[in-house]
Design a protein around this motif. Sequence first.
Motif, PDB file in Angstrom:
ATOM      1  N   ILE A 158      39.377  10.144 -60.969  1.00 20.83           N
ATOM      2  CA  ILE A 158      40.287  10.215 -62.119  1.00 20.83           C
ATOM      3  C   ILE A 158      40.079  11.433 -63.017  1.00 20.83           C
ATOM      4  O   ILE A 158      39.231  11.473 -63.905  1.00 20.83           O
ATOM      5  CB  ILE A 158      40.306   8.912 -62.945  1.00 20.83           C
ATOM      6  N   LYS A 159      40.920  12.400 -62.717  1.00 15.86           N
ATOM      7  CA  LYS A 159      40.952  13.602 -63.567  1.00 15.86           C
ATOM      8  C   LYS A 159      41.906  13.328 -64.716  1.00 15.86           C
ATOM      9  O   LYS A 159      43.036  12.859 -64.494  1.00 15.86           O
ATOM     10  CB  LYS A 159      41.465  14.765 -62.722  1.00 15.86           C
TER      11      LYS A 159
ATOM     12  N   SER B 186      44.658  10.235 -76.606  1.00 15.75           N
ATOM     13  CA  SER B 186      45.781  10.288 -75.674  1.00 15.75           C
ATOM     14  C   SER B 186      45.414  11.302 -74.608  1.00 15.75           C
ATOM     15  O   SER B 186      44.624  12.219 -74.862  1.00 15.75           O
ATOM     16  CB  SER B 186      47.054  10.688 -76.400  1.00 15.75           C
ATOM     17  N   TYR B 187      45.952  11.121 -73.417  1.00 17.10           N
ATOM     18  CA  TYR B 187      45.609  12.019 -72.309  1.00 17.10           C
ATOM     19  C   TYR B 187      46.675  11.897 -71.236  1.00 17.10           C
ATOM     20  O   TYR B 187      47.482  10.957 -71.250  1.00 17.10           O
ATOM     21  CB  TYR B 187      44.230  11.655 -71.735  1.00 17.10           C
ATOM     22  N   GLN B 188      46.679  12.856 -70.325  1.00 13.54           N
ATOM     23  CA  GLN B 188      47.613  12.813 -69.197  1.00 13.54           C
ATOM     24  C   GLN B 188      46.810  12.674 -67.906  1.00 13.54           C
ATOM     25  O   GLN B 188      45.680  13.162 -67.812  1.00 13.54           O
ATOM     26  CB  GLN B 188      48.399  14.129 -69.121  1.00 13.54           C
ATOM     27  N   ILE B 189      47.430  12.028 -66.944  1.00 18.72           N
ATOM     28  CA  ILE B 189      46.812  11.940 -65.618  1.00 18.72           C
ATOM     29  C   ILE B 189      47.664  12.773 -64.657  1.00 18.72           C
ATOM     30  O   ILE B 189      48.761  12.352 -64.290  1.00 18.72           O
ATOM     31  CB  ILE B 189      46.718  10.476 -65.151  1.00 18.72           C
ATOM     32  N   PRO B 190      47.187  13.992 -64.303  1.00 14.32           N
ATOM     33  CA  PRO B 190      47.989  14.835 -63.404  1.00 14.32           C
ATOM     34  C   PRO B 190      48.023  14.230 -61.995  1.00 14.32           C
ATOM     35  O   PRO B 190      47.281  13.293 -61.705  1.00 14.32           O
ATOM     36  CB  PRO B 190      47.230  16.168 -63.401  1.00 14.32           C
TER      37      PRO B 190
ATOM     38  N   ALA C 132      40.633   2.620 -66.274  1.00 12.34           N
ATOM     39  CA  ALA C 132      41.594   3.706 -66.476  1.00 12.34           C
ATOM     40  C   ALA C 132      42.716   3.627 -65.443  1.00 12.34           C
ATOM     41  O   ALA C 132      43.883   3.874 -65.754  1.00 12.34           O
ATOM     42  CB  ALA C 132      40.888   5.059 -66.391  1.00 12.34           C
ATOM     43  N   LEU C 133      42.358   3.242 -64.211  1.00 14.15           N
ATOM     44  CA  LEU C 133      43.376   3.117 -63.166  1.00 14.15           C
ATOM     45  C   LEU C 133      44.367   2.000 -63.507  1.00 14.15           C
ATOM     46  O   LEU C 133      45.581   2.166 -63.376  1.00 14.15           O
ATOM     47  CB  LEU C 133      42.706   2.843 -61.811  1.00 14.15           C
ATOM     48  N   ALA C 134      43.848   0.872 -63.984  1.00  9.34           N
ATOM     49  CA  ALA C 134      44.725  -0.251 -64.349  1.00  9.34           C
ATOM     50  C   ALA C 134      45.672   0.155 -65.484  1.00  9.34           C
ATOM     51  O   ALA C 134      46.863  -0.156 -65.450  1.00  9.34           O
ATOM     52  CB  ALA C 134      43.892  -1.472 -64.753  1.00  9.34           C
ATOM     53  N   LEU C 135      45.151   0.890 -66.474  1.00  8.58           N
ATOM     54  CA  LEU C 135      46.001   1.321 -67.595  1.00  8.58           C
ATOM     55  C   LEU C 135      47.123   2.231 -67.090  1.00  8.58           C
ATOM     56  O   LEU C 135      48.233   2.218 -67.609  1.00  8.58           O
ATOM     57  CB  LEU C 135      45.164   2.060 -68.645  1.00  8.58           C
ATOM     58  N   HIS C 136      46.805   3.008 -66.039  1.00  6.68           N
ATOM     59  CA  HIS C 136      47.785   3.931 -65.470  1.00  6.68           C
ATOM     60  C   HIS C 136      48.781   3.202 -64.563  1.00  6.68           C
ATOM     61  O   HIS C 136      49.991   3.420 -64.629  1.00  6.68           O
ATOM     62  CB  HIS C 136      47.027   5.009 -64.689  1.00  6.68           C
TER      63      HIS C 136
END
Length: 417
Positions: free
Chosen positions: A409-410, A386-390, A255-259
Motif C-alpha cells: 500500500i503506497k 487525507s491521502y490518495q492511493i495511486p 487501509a485496504l478495507a477503507l479503500h
Amino acid sequence: ELNKMPREEGMDHSVSLLREGYMFIPNRRQSLQSDVFETRLLGQKAICMGGKEAAEIFYDHDKFKRAGAAPKRVQQTLFGEKGVQSLDGKVHLHRKNMFMSLMSEVAIKRFVEMNRDEWKKAVDTWLGMDDVILYEEAKKLLCKTACKWAGVPLSSEGLDNRVGELASLFESPSAIGPEHWKGRHNRNQAEKWIGELVEQVREGEILPDEQAALYVISMHKDLEGKLLNTEVAAVEVINILRPIVAIAIYINFTALALHQFPEQKEKLASADDEFMQMFIQEVRRFYPFFPFAAARVKEDFEWKDYTFKKETLTLLDLYGTNHDPGLWDNPSVFNPERFKEQEDSLKFSLIPQGGGSYHDGHRCPGEWITIEAMKVCVDFLVNRISYQIPDQDLSYSLVSIPSIPKSQIKIERIKRK
Ligand code: HEM
C-alpha cells in the motif's frame, strides 16, 4: 463401533499445504463435507479440524497439549524455543499470568498514548514526502511503540536493523532454504540484543519502568522461585515486541478495507466507538493472518464417534472458522454490522488470534492491544489525514503466509485534515 474419520489418501500433503496455504483446511472441509478429517503432514498422521465445536475441544486442555506441536523450523524463527506457546498445565498458567499482568487497563492506555504519539511523529515526516509505503512505515512506528512500551532502549540509528530483525521472524515463518536461514540469523541477533538487556536489568545497570515487559520478564520467577534463564527471558520479551510489529499487517488490511469499502470509511468518520469496534472485528475476521494453530492430542479420546489418538498432530482452522458458512451469513461479504450485539458468542467463532480463554488457555494475550492499535490507525486514516492511493497491485494471496497486499500500500498526497 466407532466411525472412521474422513481421510485424505496419499503419502504426504505438506506440498499441498504450501500450495493452498490458508485454503488447505477449508478446501478439504468442503470437499470431504466434514469439520474434521485425517491427512498426513510433515511425515506424520495429522488431524485437521475447524468450526466452533472443533475450536471448543481444541482449547480443552484435558484433550490437547502444546508440547512438541510447533515444527522445529517454526520455533527457530517465529516463536523461539521454550516460550509460553510450547508450555502446558501449571507451568503454562504461571507463565501466561505474567503475560496477562502486562495487559492491565492502565498498561493498555499507556500503549495507546505511545502509539498515538508515534503516529503523530510519523505523519509529520510523511507530509514532506511524495509517497510512502504504509507497511514499511507502520512497522517502524510500531517497533518504536513496542520498544518504548516494553522498556527496551532503542536508538534512532538502530531502528531500521531492529525492525528488519523482528519483521523477518514473522515474514517467513515456514520458509525453507535461504529465507529460513535469514530468519534464524535474525532470531539469533534479536535474542542476543534482548538477552544482554535482560542481564543488564538483573544487574541493575538499566532500570526500565517496573510495569514494563522488559522489567517484568527479567525479574519473573518460575514456580520453583527461579529466574528464567536468559535465553528464555529473551524469547518472551521478543514474544511482546515481534507481534506488536506484526500489527503492521492489520494496518495494511485496515487501509485496504477503507479503500475497498468507501461507504465504511464514510460511516467511520462520524462513528461511535461501537461501530469502530465492529469495523475492526470485521477486518480481523475477513482478512487472512494466521491460517491455523497447532497442538497434539494429550490422551486418547473420542469425539463425534471418531478416535483421537494420543500425540497426533492436530491443526485448528483459524481462517476457515472465521469464514465458516455455518457460523457467518455470507462470510465472503465484508459487513461490520454482523457484529451488532453479538460479542458474547464469539469466543470460539471469531478466532483470528485463537479462541477460548486468555488466562488458562493459549489465546493471544495481545488481542486487546491489537484492537486498540487498529483503532488508533482508523482514527488517523479516517479523521486526521487525507491521502490518495495511486494505481498499484492491492491484491493479496490466500497461499503465501502471512498474506499482505502485494504493493504493501503506497499512499501519496498526504495532508493533515
Ligand atoms: C498467541 C495471533 C498480536 C502475543 C497467538 C496465537 C495466535 C495469535 C493465532 C495462538 C493461539 C493458539 O495457539 O491457540 C495474533 C495476531 C496478532 C497478534 C493475528 C496481530 C498482530 C499479538 C500481540 C502480542 C501477542 C500484539 C503481544 C503484545 C502473543 C503471545 C502468544 C500469542 C505471547 C502465546 C500465548 C500462549 O501460548 O499462551 N497470537 N497475535 N500477539 N500471541 Fe498473538
